[in-house]
Design a protein around this motif. Structure first.
Motif, mmCIF file in Angstrom:
data_model
loop_
_atom_site.group_PDB
_atom_site.id
_atom_site.type_symbol
_atom_site.label_atom_id
_atom_site.label_comp_id
_atom_site.label_asym_id
_atom_site.label_seq_id
_atom_site.Cartn_x
_atom_site.Cartn_y
_atom_site.Cartn_z
ATOM 1 N N PHE A 421 -28.347 34.924 30.617
ATOM 2 C CA PHE A 421 -27.892 33.632 29.527
ATOM 3 C C PHE A 421 -28.255 33.787 28.383
ATOM 4 O O PHE A 421 -27.941 33.553 27.080
ATOM 5 C CB PHE A 421 -27.652 32.457 30.140
ATOM 6 C CG PHE A 421 -26.667 32.259 31.170
ATOM 7 C CD1 PHE A 421 -25.020 32.722 30.724
ATOM 8 C CD2 PHE A 421 -26.565 32.161 32.266
ATOM 9 C CE1 PHE A 421 -24.209 32.370 31.357
ATOM 10 C CE2 PHE A 421 -25.739 32.557 33.231
ATOM 11 C CZ PHE A 421 -24.244 32.443 32.945
ATOM 12 N N LYS A 424 -26.117 36.211 26.330
ATOM 13 C CA LYS A 424 -25.441 35.466 25.733
ATOM 14 C C LYS A 424 -25.756 34.526 25.213
ATOM 15 O O LYS A 424 -24.699 34.213 23.701
ATOM 16 C CB LYS A 424 -24.528 35.569 27.087
ATOM 17 C CG LYS A 424 -22.989 34.692 26.333
ATOM 18 C CD LYS A 424 -22.344 35.546 25.690
ATOM 19 C CE LYS A 424 -21.015 35.240 26.233
ATOM 20 N NZ LYS A 424 -19.984 36.723 25.356
ATOM 21 N N TYR A 556 -19.607 38.292 33.097
ATOM 22 C CA TYR A 556 -20.048 36.890 32.155
ATOM 23 C C TYR A 556 -19.613 36.005 33.340
ATOM 24 O O TYR A 556 -19.965 35.006 33.424
ATOM 25 C CB TYR A 556 -19.682 37.653 31.015
ATOM 26 C CG TYR A 556 -19.554 36.062 30.009
ATOM 27 C CD1 TYR A 556 -21.433 35.064 29.674
ATOM 28 C CD2 TYR A 556 -18.892 35.648 29.570
ATOM 29 C CE1 TYR A 556 -21.183 34.479 29.472
ATOM 30 C CE2 TYR A 556 -18.262 34.477 29.190
ATOM 31 C CZ TYR A 556 -19.807 33.139 28.536
ATOM 32 O OH TYR A 556 -19.603 32.613 27.971
ATOM 33 N N ILE A 560 -20.980 33.071 35.832
ATOM 34 C CA ILE A 560 -21.173 31.335 35.597
ATOM 35 C C ILE A 560 -20.519 31.410 36.522
ATOM 36 O O ILE A 560 -21.190 30.467 37.295
ATOM 37 C CB ILE A 560 -19.816 31.501 34.934
ATOM 38 C CG1 ILE A 560 -20.537 31.620 33.153
ATOM 39 C CG2 ILE A 560 -19.540 30.172 34.363
ATOM 40 C CD1 ILE A 560 -19.155 31.774 31.696
ATOM 41 N N THR A 563 -23.841 31.084 38.665
ATOM 42 C CA THR A 563 -24.574 30.187 38.977
ATOM 43 C C THR A 563 -24.005 28.835 38.883
ATOM 44 O O THR A 563 -25.243 27.643 39.459
ATOM 45 C CB THR A 563 -24.729 30.556 36.898
ATOM 46 O OG1 THR A 563 -25.236 31.834 36.899
ATOM 47 C CG2 THR A 563 -26.228 29.409 36.982
#
Length: 624
Positions: A421, A424, A556, A560, A563
């Motif tokens: 992250f 990102k 990606y 998410i 996590t």
């Protein structure tokens, strides 16, 4: 005879104009300075022609520079300074404002001359560095002279490089015109020609580019030299503050037009700028990398051409060569895929679209269920006010090999989340605090090491199950079935108070089963997509670019989901569940509370007791 000669001489001397030494008797002029000036050979009366004798009668007539400098005076009269003076602006620049007093004027090649290129910033700055002057006359440029002095041109001039551009090279000298004047050297239609005096080859290339041709057609939107490089503050590309610095050119310079909503509606640029910003290249640049590809790396600098032009670096016929500069061995398939693709809509491949839409449904549904389930469980357990105590007895739950692989996963997963992250969202404060910004080298290295560790842990776990028959039992126990669906409904009913019977489980309940298989599935997805992105040159040589876009999207969105799942589901099970708080320490000690196992898994507890009494096993396996 002598008297006649003396008389004639006196007449001649009386008719001769006064010499400078005669004038300084009354006028405060430094004769030494004057004799070193450009006008020394003219004497005093060369300019003050109305003076015929010394001392003279009355005030001399005004000096007319046009007597000798006719062309320069005509040019000045049409300039911004001359027109301002004619309109009554008393503080507009005159000849002496720039050249100095007529008694001290030096040739522009002289080091001490006000108009020497090295001294022009000071000369022009006497007005244009004065905040009061700029405010009074509403001149929009703030500190233009100071900006010039730190520019590549200003620094070179300060070093004594006479070939570098000075104020007059760009603006003119006596013929300075307003930038709105079509004849002005700094009018946007003429800027390229002005810069081309020194940068002739660049100007030739630019004139044939999409931007140069648009300017020729009269476009007021297309950038000129100053549109990309700046005006007075032109800096070298390697300078971090330069508008064409690799870290800024895409977002600050190209993005200023191509990301502008108004211009986009006029020229249909599309969403290429935000697509680039979210791409691997864009994220790398945002994270501080200076070697990642920017707009200019692919489209060119001054030679930007339409992609339909066969000479263009982004023409399909040339893409392999262009991309091959950084990705040697790139395949021909790159030419059949779209380049600027967004994961959040816009121009995207159908695969990216369906991956995005799938996760848009999956993430809120999954995490929503987890929040509902755990929130309900937490409130119900608080409502029952069951004291957190017991015998303190501990029973085996995770043996050594399971704890080792769990530890590898735990450390590597957290590292992957933080470093992933950080790529990102490179501008985030937490990224800077943790030192994961900058060039991105450390972040990338840690991310790849963690990826290898988590994949190795998964492989080690599978090898362990293959080799150790006793531990292989978890695969059977972890298989989901219809009873798990019933257990979920019964748990919800129990926590809502609709039934008094608390559901019980075997070695593993539905919570562990969901987590285990979700982890395995997520690891496969992240490993496959991660390796494709890691081995980018290999991937680009074999697959169309949409495969990389799809891999990026899946990587990606799965990150998410994974996590949030760990935070909401796993951490609740092992930390925030009131019955195990502050933490289930089985991951460290290998043992769990016998009281909790007896209450939630009575049949499994009885089985453990039987094995313990018979000495059959002192440790039992558990999922990661």
């Amino acid at each position: 005879m002598r008297l006649l000669f003396a008389g004639l001489l006196s007449v001649v001397l009386a008719a001769a104009p006064p010499a400078p030494k005669d004038c300084v008797a009354c006028h405060d002029v430094d004769l030494v300075v004057f004799e070193a000036s450009k006008h020394a050979s003219m004497g005093c009366t060369g300019c003050h022609s109305s003076i015929t004798k010394a001392p003279h009668d009355g005030k001399p007539a005004p000096v007319k520079c046009a007597t000798c400098h006719e062309e320069e005076v005509k040019a000045y009269a049409k300039s911004v300074h001359g027109l301002a003076r004619q309109s009554g602006m008393s503080d507009a620049a005159t000849c002496s404002s720039c050249h100095g007093s007529p008694h001290t004027i030096l040739g522009s090649s002289e080091p001490g001359s006000n108009t020497n290129k090295k001294n022009l910033p000071r000369t022009c700055g006497s007005c244009h560095s004065n905040p009061d002057f700029l405010a009074k006359h509403k001149i929009p440029f703030v500190k233009p002279v100071e900006a010039y002095q730190v520019s590549v041109h200003g620094r070179e001039v300060a070093k004594g490089n006479s070939a570098a551009a000075g104020c007059s090279d760009c603006h003119g000298s006596h013929d300075i015109l307003a930038s709105t004047d079509p004849k002005a050297k700094v009018n946007r239609a003429n800027v390229a020609d002005t810069c081309g005096v020194c940068h002739n080859e660049v100007q030739t290339v630019y004139a044939d580019s999409v931007h140069g041709l648009a300017v020729k057609r009269g476009s007021k939107d297309s950038p000129t030299c100053t549109g990309c490089h700046g005006e007075h503050n032109i800096l070298a590309p390697k300078d971090p503050g330069s508008m064409v610095n690799a870290a800024r050119v895409s977002a600050v310079t190209c993005g200023r037009c191509h990301g502008d909503e108004r211009l986009n509606s006029r020229y249909d640029f599309g969403d290429k700028v935000p697509a680039f910003q979210d791409s691997f290249h864009g994220l790398a640049i945002r994270g501080g990398q200076k070697t990642a590809a920017n707009c200019a790396s692919c489209h060119g600098v001054h030679n930007i051409l339409s992609s339909a032009d066969i000479r263009s670096t982004v023409n399909p016929a040339n893409l392999k060569q262009t991309c091959g500069q950084c990705h040697p061995g790139v395949g021909d398939k790159i030419t059949v895929s779209k380049v600027h693709v967004r994961m959040a809509g816009g121009v995207e491949h159908i695969s990216v679209k369906w991956i995005r839409l799938t996760y848009y449904m999956l993430i809120p549904m999954t995490i929503g269920f987890m929040l509902f389930h755990n929130g309900l469980d937490w409130l119900a357990k608080l409502r029952r006010h069951k004291p957190h105590h017991g015998t303190g007895e501990q029973l085996p739950r995770m043996n050594k090999w399971f704890r080792i692989t769990h530890g590898m996963v735990m450390v590597s997963f957290i590292t992957l989340v933080l470093t992933g992250f950080a790529l990102k969202f490179p501008e985030s404060a937490w990224v800077k605090v943790m030192g994961l910004n900058g060039t991105g080298v450390l972040r990338g290295l840690l991310h790849r090491i963690a990826a290898v560790v988590i994949m190795a842990a998964t492989v080690l776990h599978l090898i362990h199950l293959i080799l150790v028959k006793r531990d292989r039992v978890i695969l059977k126990e972890l298989l989901p079935g219809l009873q798990d669906a019933k257990d979920i409904l019964n748990a919800i009913r129990y926590n809502l108070g609709l039934t008094d019977k608390r559901p019980t489980f075997g070695m593993f309940g539905y919570a562990e089963k969901m987590e285990y298989w979700a982890f395995m599935w997520g690891t496969v997805v992240m490993a496959v997509t991660g390796v494709l992105l890691w081995a980018q040159n290999w991937s680009l040589a074999r697959f169309p670019i949409w495969v990389m876009d799809a891999a990026t999207a899946a990587h990606y969105y799965e990150a998410i989901l994974a996590t949030l799942s760990i935070l909401v589901w796993h951490w609740y099970l092992v930390i925030f569940d009131p019955e195990v708080y502050p933490m289930d320490m089985a991951w460290l000690t290998g043992k769990a509370s016998a009281d909790h196992i007896r209450e939630t898994r009575p049949e499994y507890y009885a089985e453990l007791m039987k094995k313990t009494e018979s000495g059959e096993s002192d440790t039992e396996p558990e999922a990661k």
